[in-house]
Design a protein around this motif. Structure first.
Motif, PDB file in Angstrom:
ATOM      1  N   GLU A 135       0.634  -1.032  -0.062  1.00 32.50           N
ATOM      2  CA  GLU A 135      -0.184   0.071  -0.026  1.00 32.50           C
ATOM      3  C   GLU A 135       0.664   1.376   0.026  1.00 32.50           C
ATOM      4  OE1 GLU A 135      -3.782   1.988   2.283  1.00 32.50           O
ATOM      5  OE2 GLU A 135      -3.077   0.147   2.926  1.00 32.50           O
ATOM      6  N   LEU A 136       1.948   1.380   0.704  1.00 32.01           N
ATOM      7  CA  LEU A 136       2.828   2.489   0.891  1.00 32.01           C
ATOM      8  C   LEU A 136       4.223   2.360   0.111  1.00 32.01           C
ATOM      9  CD1 LEU A 136       1.910   3.444   4.392  1.00 32.01           C
ATOM     10  CD2 LEU A 136       0.902   4.473   2.604  1.00 32.01           C
ATOM     11  N   GLN A 137       4.024   1.257  -0.928  1.00 38.41           N
ATOM     12  CA  GLN A 137       5.594   1.108  -1.611  1.00 38.41           C
ATOM     13  C   GLN A 137       5.789   1.989  -2.719  1.00 38.41           C
ATOM     14  OE1 GLN A 137       8.245  -1.095  -0.480  1.00 38.41           O
ATOM     15  NE2 GLN A 137       9.222   0.276  -1.967  1.00 38.41           N
ATOM     16  N   ALA A 138       6.735   2.652  -2.746  1.00 34.08           N
ATOM     17  CA  ALA A 138       6.944   3.539  -4.013  1.00 34.08           C
ATOM     18  C   ALA A 138       7.168   2.663  -5.348  1.00 34.08           C
ATOM     19  CB  ALA A 138       8.044   4.501  -3.743  1.00 34.08           C
ATOM     20  N   SER A 139       7.150   3.367  -6.461  1.00 33.01           N
ATOM     21  CA  SER A 139       7.350   2.633  -7.669  1.00 33.01           C
ATOM     22  C   SER A 139       8.696   2.106  -7.675  1.00 33.01           C
ATOM     23  CB  SER A 139       7.310   3.630  -8.748  1.00 33.01           C
ATOM     24  OG  SER A 139       5.932   4.437  -8.687  1.00 33.01           O
ATOM     25  N   LYS A 140       8.703   0.678  -8.801  1.00 35.19           N
ATOM     26  CA  LYS A 140      10.138   0.129  -8.839  1.00 35.19           C
ATOM     27  C   LYS A 140      10.098   0.517 -10.359  1.00 35.19           C
ATOM     28  CE  LYS A 140       9.406  -3.456  -5.741  1.00 35.19           C
ATOM     29  NZ  LYS A 140      10.838  -3.193  -4.814  1.00 35.19           N
ATOM     30  N   PHE A 141      11.207   0.605 -10.918  1.00 32.76           N
ATOM     31  CA  PHE A 141      11.627   1.043 -12.234  1.00 32.76           C
ATOM     32  C   PHE A 141      12.635  -0.187 -12.871  1.00 32.76           C
ATOM     33  CE2 PHE A 141      10.360   4.848 -10.562  1.00 32.76           C
ATOM     34  CZ  PHE A 141       9.566   5.218 -11.366  1.00 32.76           C
ATOM     35  N   ALA A 142      12.585  -0.538 -14.178  1.00 35.72           N
ATOM     36  CA  ALA A 142      13.183  -1.570 -14.940  1.00 35.72           C
ATOM     37  C   ALA A 142      13.455  -0.634 -16.253  1.00 35.72           C
ATOM     38  CB  ALA A 142      12.593  -2.829 -15.225  1.00 35.72           C
ATOM     39  N   LYS A 186      18.803  -6.501 -10.450  1.00 37.75           N
ATOM     40  CA  LYS A 186      18.285  -7.474 -10.637  1.00 37.75           C
ATOM     41  C   LYS A 186      18.104  -7.740 -12.290  1.00 37.75           C
ATOM     42  CE  LYS A 186      15.753  -7.215  -6.399  1.00 37.75           C
ATOM     43  NZ  LYS A 186      14.608  -7.155  -5.593  1.00 37.75           N
ATOM     44  N   VAL A 187      18.398  -8.737 -12.873  1.00 33.79           N
ATOM     45  CA  VAL A 187      18.527  -8.999 -14.280  1.00 33.79           C
ATOM     46  C   VAL A 187      17.238 -10.155 -14.796  1.00 33.79           C
ATOM     47  CG1 VAL A 187      19.624  -9.338 -16.516  1.00 33.79           C
ATOM     48  CG2 VAL A 187      20.704  -7.939 -14.606  1.00 33.79           C
ATOM     49  N   ILE A 188      16.386  -9.923 -15.664  1.00 34.33           N
ATOM     50  CA  ILE A 188      15.286 -10.636 -15.978  1.00 34.33           C
ATOM     51  C   ILE A 188      15.597 -11.369 -17.410  1.00 34.33           C
ATOM     52  CG2 ILE A 188      12.906 -11.279 -16.113  1.00 34.33           C
ATOM     53  CD1 ILE A 188      12.579  -8.302 -14.789  1.00 34.33           C
ATOM     54  N   GLU A 246      16.030  -0.725 -10.640  1.00 31.04           N
ATOM     55  CA  GLU A 246      16.054  -1.926  -9.808  1.00 31.04           C
ATOM     56  C   GLU A 246      16.291  -3.290 -10.693  1.00 31.04           C
ATOM     57  OE1 GLU A 246      13.818  -4.376  -6.190  1.00 31.04           O
ATOM     58  OE2 GLU A 246      13.339  -2.042  -6.417  1.00 31.04           O
ATOM     59  N   TYR A 247      15.683  -3.281 -11.594  1.00 32.88           N
ATOM     60  CA  TYR A 247      15.456  -4.387 -12.824  1.00 32.88           C
ATOM     61  C   TYR A 247      16.143  -3.906 -14.148  1.00 32.88           C
ATOM     62  CZ  TYR A 247      12.308  -6.582  -9.366  1.00 32.88           C
ATOM     63  OH  TYR A 247      11.821  -7.277  -8.175  1.00 32.88           O
ATOM     64  N   ALA A 248      16.542  -4.986 -14.798  1.00 33.05           N
ATOM     65  CA  ALA A 248      16.685  -4.867 -16.362  1.00 33.05           C
ATOM     66  C   ALA A 248      16.357  -6.206 -17.077  1.00 33.05           C
ATOM     67  CB  ALA A 248      18.100  -4.655 -16.630  1.00 33.05           C
ATOM     68  N   LEU A 249      15.362  -5.975 -17.959  1.00 30.22           N
ATOM     69  CA  LEU A 249      14.845  -7.122 -18.754  1.00 30.22           C
ATOM     70  C   LEU A 249      15.525  -7.363 -20.162  1.00 30.22           C
ATOM     71  CD1 LEU A 249      12.681  -9.275 -19.357  1.00 30.22           C
ATOM     72  CD2 LEU A 249      11.210  -7.432 -20.323  1.00 30.22           C
ATOM     73  N   SER A 250      16.489  -8.447 -20.443  1.00 30.37           N
ATOM     74  CA  SER A 250      16.966  -8.723 -21.439  1.00 30.37           C
ATOM     75  C   SER A 250      16.041  -9.529 -22.411  1.00 30.37           C
ATOM     76  CB  SER A 250      18.156  -9.897 -21.143  1.00 30.37           C
ATOM     77  OG  SER A 250      19.388  -9.430 -20.422  1.00 30.37           O
ATOM     78  N   SER A 278      22.221 -11.962 -19.548  1.00 33.11           N
ATOM     79  CA  SER A 278      21.794 -11.493 -18.272  1.00 33.11           C
ATOM     80  C   SER A 278      22.627 -11.824 -17.245  1.00 33.11           C
ATOM     81  CB  SER A 278      20.528 -12.252 -18.038  1.00 33.11           C
ATOM     82  OG  SER A 278      19.568 -11.659 -18.712  1.00 33.11           O
ATOM     83  N   LEU A 279      23.517 -12.989 -17.493  1.00 34.62           N
ATOM     84  CA  LEU A 279      24.532 -13.405 -16.370  1.00 34.62           C
ATOM     85  C   LEU A 279      25.570 -12.575 -16.329  1.00 34.62           C
ATOM     86  CD1 LEU A 279      25.366 -15.164 -14.154  1.00 34.62           C
ATOM     87  CD2 LEU A 279      26.315 -16.884 -15.879  1.00 34.62           C
ATOM     88  N   GLY A 280      26.248 -11.988 -17.624  1.00 37.75           N
ATOM     89  CA  GLY A 280      27.221 -11.140 -17.750  1.00 37.75           C
ATOM     90  C   GLY A 280      26.822  -9.698 -17.025  1.00 37.75           C
ATOM     91  N   LEU A 281      25.444  -9.283 -17.234  1.00 42.31           N
ATOM     92  CA  LEU A 281      25.205  -8.011 -16.740  1.00 42.31           C
ATOM     93  C   LEU A 281      25.126  -8.197 -14.935  1.00 42.31           C
ATOM     94  CD1 LEU A 281      22.409  -6.647 -19.072  1.00 42.31           C
ATOM     95  CD2 LEU A 281      24.914  -6.016 -19.063  1.00 42.31           C
TER      96      LEU A 281
END
Length: 382
Positions: A10-17, A91-93, A56-60, A80-83
């Motif tokens: 409820e009070l958690q701010a946005s995350k970005f990828a 965190k890499v997806i 916080e995240y990146a998506l390959s 992804s493993l390289g990153l």
């Protein structure tokens, strides 16, 4: 609607990828200049920059063969493993296709990557839109809802292998008998296994997310569109006592003035690679329209929408930093947990986003009562 995702959030701010540009051609199918490179050296620097400014995240991405303006592509899991090894907190997806992967093999790779990265590996299960890749590789192409049935069984197997001893499954697509994976991936409170993301727009995709996935990625949407998807996924997840988080794709054009931002959008579309966009449209809309209720991905996408191949313009993260920040916070109020961002010139625009947009987002969220995320930038960006 101003509902948060769940009471816990409820009070958690946005995350970005951000989309990892491990595929040539950038994130728009256009001949406009894109100061973005699909090579590893560029992407390693980009990952470190994104981590430093608060992503916080990146998506390959995953494509297996040249297509629709994407002539070259690096394989997603190895990239992804390289990153992961080049960063400390990001965190890499890794995007993967059931049908191309056996879940036991991916579970083993994922466990190893998770240990090597200190628990930062994640996976995005892609049910598949590109029939040509499957037929070129001699793999069977299943009809739409069957692809999602296979993906659901794939995720069930993946999570079972990661968390259970002597895993056994007698499924329609995969079978395991007393299968032991050791070591298991790293676990912690709230994280029994690597996070599992999925995309999709169809009824089958929404129902699958509600039953088995940790995260549901949406193509670009306006507020009404994301409200509908969140409502449908929750209708399946809530009776099962499950918590699904929501990610939204958006192509970001942040400029000092609104006019400059919209001029950049106009130029992107005006210089669209029309044969590539039309080829992509033909491939994806046959997939979207194959659903019984016509709710498949890209079923109603216009030519302009498809210039950014995940409908990223529709989210309308286009304008001044203040305008974009206000729109992000409004989406957060509607239950969007994570924003998956694409850019025209990744390196400099992620720096600009971190310096000019994110601080405004955090100010607005703090004023609205959202708690800061744990993943704060390493240094003040403003």
């Amino acid at each position: 609607m101003s509902a948060p995702n769940t009471p816990d959030d409820e009070l958690q701010a946005s995350k970005f990828a951000y989309w990892v540009p491990n595929v040539s051609g950038g994130l728009v199918t256009s001949t406009i200049e894109q100061r973005t490179d699909w090579g590893f050296d560029y992407n390693r620097k980009l990952a470190r920059t994104a981590e430093a400014v608060g992503f916080e995240y990146a998506l390959s991405q995953v494509r297996y063969m040249a297509s629709y303006g994407a002539e070259f592509q690096h394989e997603s899991t190895s990239f992804s493993l390289g990153l992961l090894l080049a960063t400390e907190r990001l965190k890499v997806i890794a995007a993967v296709h059931p049908g191309m992967w056996q879940p036991g093999v991916l579970a083993k790779l994922g466990a190893t990557a998770d240990h090597m990265s200190g628990g930062r590996f994640a996976v995005n299960v892609v049910s598949g839109w590109f029939k040509g890749e499957f037929t070129a590789m001699g793999e069977p192409w299943l009809e739409h809802d069957e692809r999602y049935r296979r993906s659901e069984e794939f995720i069930t197997a993946l999570k079972g292998i990661w968390t259970e001893e002597g895993y056994t499954l007698g499924g329609d697509f995969y079978r395991f008998r007393d299968f032991d994976l050791k070591p298991k991936p790293l676990s912690s409170p709230g994280r029994p296994h690597p996070e599992v993301f999925q995309g999709g727009n169809s009824t089958a995709a929404r129902q699958m997310a509600g039953r088995v996935s940790d995260w549901y990625f949406s193509n670009g949407k306006d507020l009404a569109g994301i409200d509908e998807q969140i409502r449908d996924v929750r209708a399946v997840a809530d009776p099962l006592g499950r918590r699904v988080r929501f990610g939204l794709n958006g192509f970001v054009i942040a400029r000092d003035t609104e006019a400059e931002a919209h001029e950049t959008l106009r130029e992107i579309v005006a210089k669209a690679n029309r044969p590539a966009v039309e080829g992509f449209r033909d491939a994806v809309q046959q997939a979207g329209n194959s659903t019984g209720d016509g709710k498949g991905m890209w079923a109603d996408s216009s030519f302009e929408d498809l210039v950014q191949y995940n409908d990223g313009f529709r989210t309308n993260l286009i304008g001044t930093p203040e305008q974009i920040a206000e729109r992000i916070v409004e989406f957060r109020r509607h239950g969007v947990d994570l924003f998956l961002c694409g850019f025209l010139h990744f390196q400099e625009e992620i720096e600009y986003f971190g310096a000019r947009v994110l601080p405004v987002v955090r100010e607005l969220e703090a004023a609205a009562g959202f708690a800061p995320t744990e993943f704060a930038p390493a240094t003040a960006a403003r």
